[in-house]
Motif scaffolding. Structure first.
Motif, mmCIF file in Angstrom:
data_model
loop_
_atom_site.group_PDB
_atom_site.id
_atom_site.type_symbol
_atom_site.label_atom_id
_atom_site.label_comp_id
_atom_site.label_asym_id
_atom_site.label_seq_id
_atom_site.Cartn_x
_atom_site.Cartn_y
_atom_site.Cartn_z
ATOM 1 N N PRO A 128 -8.641 -21.035 41.116
ATOM 2 C CA PRO A 128 -7.351 -21.432 41.700
ATOM 3 C C PRO A 128 -6.395 -20.251 41.873
ATOM 4 C CG PRO A 128 -8.000 -23.001 40.026
ATOM 5 C CD PRO A 128 -8.961 -21.861 39.940
ATOM 6 N N ALA A 129 -6.388 -19.318 40.918
ATOM 7 C CA ALA A 129 -5.517 -18.146 41.049
ATOM 8 C C ALA A 129 -5.893 -17.343 42.288
ATOM 9 C CB ALA A 129 -5.612 -17.274 39.796
ATOM 10 N N PHE A 130 -7.201 -17.180 42.523
ATOM 11 C CA PHE A 130 -7.671 -16.485 43.722
ATOM 12 C C PHE A 130 -7.214 -17.210 44.976
ATOM 13 C CE2 PHE A 130 -10.898 -16.079 47.065
ATOM 14 C CZ PHE A 130 -10.907 -14.693 47.246
ATOM 15 N N MET A 131 -7.296 -18.528 44.975
ATOM 16 C CA MET A 131 -6.879 -19.301 46.140
ATOM 17 C C MET A 131 -5.372 -19.180 46.375
ATOM 18 S SD MET A 131 -9.188 -22.741 45.537
ATOM 19 C CE MET A 131 -8.705 -23.503 47.083
ATOM 20 N N ILE A 132 -4.600 -19.197 45.301
ATOM 21 C CA ILE A 132 -3.143 -19.085 45.433
ATOM 22 C C ILE A 132 -2.762 -17.743 46.039
ATOM 23 C CG2 ILE A 132 -0.998 -18.861 44.101
ATOM 24 C CD1 ILE A 132 -2.210 -20.929 42.135
ATOM 25 N N VAL A 133 -3.333 -16.665 45.509
ATOM 26 C CA VAL A 133 -3.017 -15.335 46.019
ATOM 27 C C VAL A 133 -3.495 -15.199 47.458
ATOM 28 C CG1 VAL A 133 -3.344 -12.853 45.697
ATOM 29 C CG2 VAL A 133 -3.092 -14.344 43.701
ATOM 30 N N SER A 134 -4.694 -15.690 47.747
ATOM 31 C CA SER A 134 -5.228 -15.621 49.114
ATOM 32 C C SER A 134 -4.336 -16.377 50.093
ATOM 33 C CB SER A 134 -6.647 -16.219 49.160
ATOM 34 O OG SER A 134 -7.510 -15.543 48.303
ATOM 35 N N GLY A 135 -3.944 -17.598 49.708
ATOM 36 C CA GLY A 135 -3.107 -18.403 50.593
ATOM 37 C C GLY A 135 -1.753 -17.783 50.829
ATOM 38 N N ALA A 136 -1.126 -17.276 49.766
ATOM 39 C CA ALA A 136 0.201 -16.669 49.908
ATOM 40 C C ALA A 136 0.149 -15.432 50.789
ATOM 41 C CB ALA A 136 0.759 -16.320 48.532
ATOM 42 N N LEU A 137 -0.871 -14.601 50.604
ATOM 43 C CA LEU A 137 -1.006 -13.404 51.431
ATOM 44 C C LEU A 137 -1.261 -13.760 52.894
ATOM 45 C CD1 LEU A 137 -3.143 -11.057 49.163
ATOM 46 C CD2 LEU A 137 -0.867 -10.571 50.064
ATOM 47 N N THR A 138 -2.118 -14.740 53.103
ATOM 48 C CA THR A 138 -2.456 -15.137 54.471
ATOM 49 C C THR A 138 -1.234 -15.688 55.208
ATOM 50 O OG1 THR A 138 -4.718 -15.659 53.789
ATOM 51 C CG2 THR A 138 -3.953 -16.609 55.867
ATOM 52 N N MET A 139 -0.401 -16.438 54.508
ATOM 53 C CA MET A 139 0.778 -17.029 55.134
ATOM 54 C C MET A 139 1.872 -16.011 55.422
ATOM 55 S SD MET A 139 1.143 -20.514 52.878
ATOM 56 C CE MET A 139 2.719 -20.942 53.643
ATOM 57 N N THR A 140 1.891 -14.902 54.685
ATOM 58 C CA THR A 140 3.044 -13.988 54.760
ATOM 59 C C THR A 140 2.675 -12.568 55.146
ATOM 60 O OG1 THR A 140 2.840 -13.439 52.407
ATOM 61 C CG2 THR A 140 4.234 -15.314 52.981
ATOM 62 N N ARG A 141 1.488 -12.377 55.716
ATOM 63 C CA ARG A 141 1.084 -10.995 55.993
ATOM 64 C C ARG A 141 1.736 -10.433 57.244
ATOM 65 N NH1 ARG A 141 -4.992 -12.911 57.036
ATOM 66 N NH2 ARG A 141 -4.872 -13.588 59.205
ATOM 67 N N HIS A 142 2.463 -11.238 57.977
ATOM 68 C CA HIS A 142 3.164 -10.759 59.164
ATOM 69 C C HIS A 142 4.670 -10.836 58.929
ATOM 70 C CE1 HIS A 142 -0.616 -10.819 61.333
ATOM 71 N NE2 HIS A 142 -0.787 -12.089 60.974
ATOM 72 N N GLY A 143 5.355 -9.719 59.064
ATOM 73 C CA GLY A 143 6.812 -9.718 58.956
ATOM 74 C C GLY A 143 7.316 -9.518 57.550
ATOM 75 N N ALA A 144 8.615 -9.230 57.465
ATOM 76 C CA ALA A 144 9.256 -8.991 56.173
ATOM 77 C C ALA A 144 9.626 -10.311 55.512
ATOM 78 C CB ALA A 144 10.502 -8.129 56.369
ATOM 79 N N GLY A 145 9.913 -10.233 54.246
ATOM 80 C CA GLY A 145 10.272 -11.417 53.498
ATOM 81 C C GLY A 145 11.638 -11.940 53.881
ATOM 82 N N PRO A 146 11.870 -13.261 53.787
ATOM 83 C CA PRO A 146 13.171 -13.851 54.098
ATOM 84 C C PRO A 146 14.203 -13.470 53.053
ATOM 85 C CG PRO A 146 11.699 -15.503 53.179
ATOM 86 C CD PRO A 146 10.877 -14.276 53.384
ATOM 87 N N ALA A 147 15.469 -13.659 53.410
ATOM 88 C CA ALA A 147 16.552 -13.252 52.510
ATOM 89 C C ALA A 147 16.508 -14.004 51.187
ATOM 90 C CB ALA A 147 17.898 -13.474 53.205
ATOM 91 N N TRP A 148 16.118 -15.288 51.223
ATOM 92 C CA TRP A 148 16.104 -16.066 49.981
ATOM 93 C C TRP A 148 15.090 -15.538 48.981
ATOM 94 C CZ3 TRP A 148 11.431 -18.001 48.676
ATOM 95 C CH2 TRP A 148 10.516 -18.252 49.698
#
Length: 328
Positions: A230-250
């Motif tokens: 599950p830890a691998f899946m969490i890290v994989s999913g988070a990276l895949t969703m956010t690999r484009h662009g900078a992080g939001p202000a929040w």
């Protein structure tokens, strides 16, 4: 900026993992799945090393890694020993030269309660970090750091199946070290994961992660199956969703807390010990204790970890690696 844009999710996950561990110790280990924050740390460590350190020389890699973890770990460990001696609790903490030396040098040691823990208990994870760094260092010497690491980690775990009579060897060969390997694998494949798969990976990973306590079925020796995956899946999913662009202000406060996660991780035990003495174990004290841990971790990061690490890296860069080509 490119690295920051790609990896801001990593900092948020570091903050998440550190908070899980703090709450785990704050609630005396209930529920147990909270301790699995360290599994996220291990996957992240494998990913970061595999993604950013493959271009280093072996000596530069090892130096940078040691400068990252050693100064703060030594400082907090020595502070713990000093507090124990001054408060008369040295017999409980078992401060002795052999234990202190092995703790500082990341050598596993069986303490008085039969656990393979260093003096600073959260430092047990650093013993695994050092093992991972050592394998990656050897791999860099042969110009095949990822291949070597991914080949040797399973061999170590398989060897552990025949070393059950020795606590130290059992500790070293724990299947949990495969989580570093999963992070290395992720550093190779994460760009090939379709972005549409990001959210399902994250959601399913979180469900399995928080449900890990109920699906363990007595396979505690193979924690990698019910918390590592599950830890691998969490890290994989988070990276895949956010690999484009900078992080939001929040996300900026969480990114800062991710930056300070190592300080939070190492200092929270001392803060909780002091906080429990001052506030007791009442339910109302729990949020206060959590805020105390976060504040102490942030202060430790700003006042010690960040300036010391930056200063040491600058000194080493000027005096030891002046002839090396700067990394892009």
């Amino acid at each position: 900026m490119a690295a920051r844009e790609h990896f801001y999710a990593i900092q948020i996950l570091r903050a998440f993992a550190a908070l899980l561990v703090v709450v785990f110790h704050m609630t005396s280990g209930t529920p147990k799945f909270l301790a699995a924050g360290v599994d996220i740390f291990f996957v992240i460590s494998g990913f970061i090393i595999g993604k950013t350190d493959i271009g280093d020389s072996p000596l530069r890699f090892l130096t940078r890694r040691l400068l990252r973890i050693v100064p703060l770990y030594w400082a907090v460990t020595l502070a713990l020993c000093l507090i124990a001696v001054l408060s008369g609790l040295s017999s409980q903490v078992q401060v002795n030269p052999e234990y202190l030396t092995k703790s500082l040098l990341f050598i596993p040691y069986v303490n008085q309660v039969g656990e393979v823990w260093p003096l600073l208990v959260p430092g047990w994870t650093l013993n695994y970090e050092i093992l991972f760094y050592a394998l990656f260092f050897i791999g860099l010497c042969f110009s095949r750091p990822k291949t070597f690491t991914l080949m040797v980690l399973p061999i170590i775990v398989l060897a552990g199946l025949f070393l059950r009579d020795n606590k130290v060897l059992t500790f070293i060969t724990s299947p949990v070290i495969l989580e570093f390997g999963s992070g290395v694998v992720l550093s190779i494949i994460y760009r090939q994961i379709p972005r549409v798969a990001g959210l399902p990976l994250l959601v399913v990973g979180l469900v399995l992660f928080f449900g890990s306590e109920f699906i363990a079925f007595g396979i505690n020796d193979w924690q990698v199956l019910y918390t590592g995956v599950p830890a691998f899946m969490i890290v994989s999913g988070a990276l895949t969703m956010t690999r484009h662009g900078a992080g939001p202000a929040w996300a900026k406060p969480l990114e800062f807390l991710g930056d300070a996660s190592y300080s939070l991780y190492l200092t929270h035990g001392l803060v909780l010990s002091i906080g429990h003495r001052l506030l007791g174990d009442a339910l109302w004290a729990k949020p206060v204790l959590l805020l105390m841990c976060v504040a102490a971790g942030a202060l430790c990061y700003v006042l010690f970890e960040r300036p010391v690490t930056k200063g040491l890296n600058g000194w080493v860069g000027r005096h030891l690696f002046r002839q090396t080509t700067p990394r892009p």
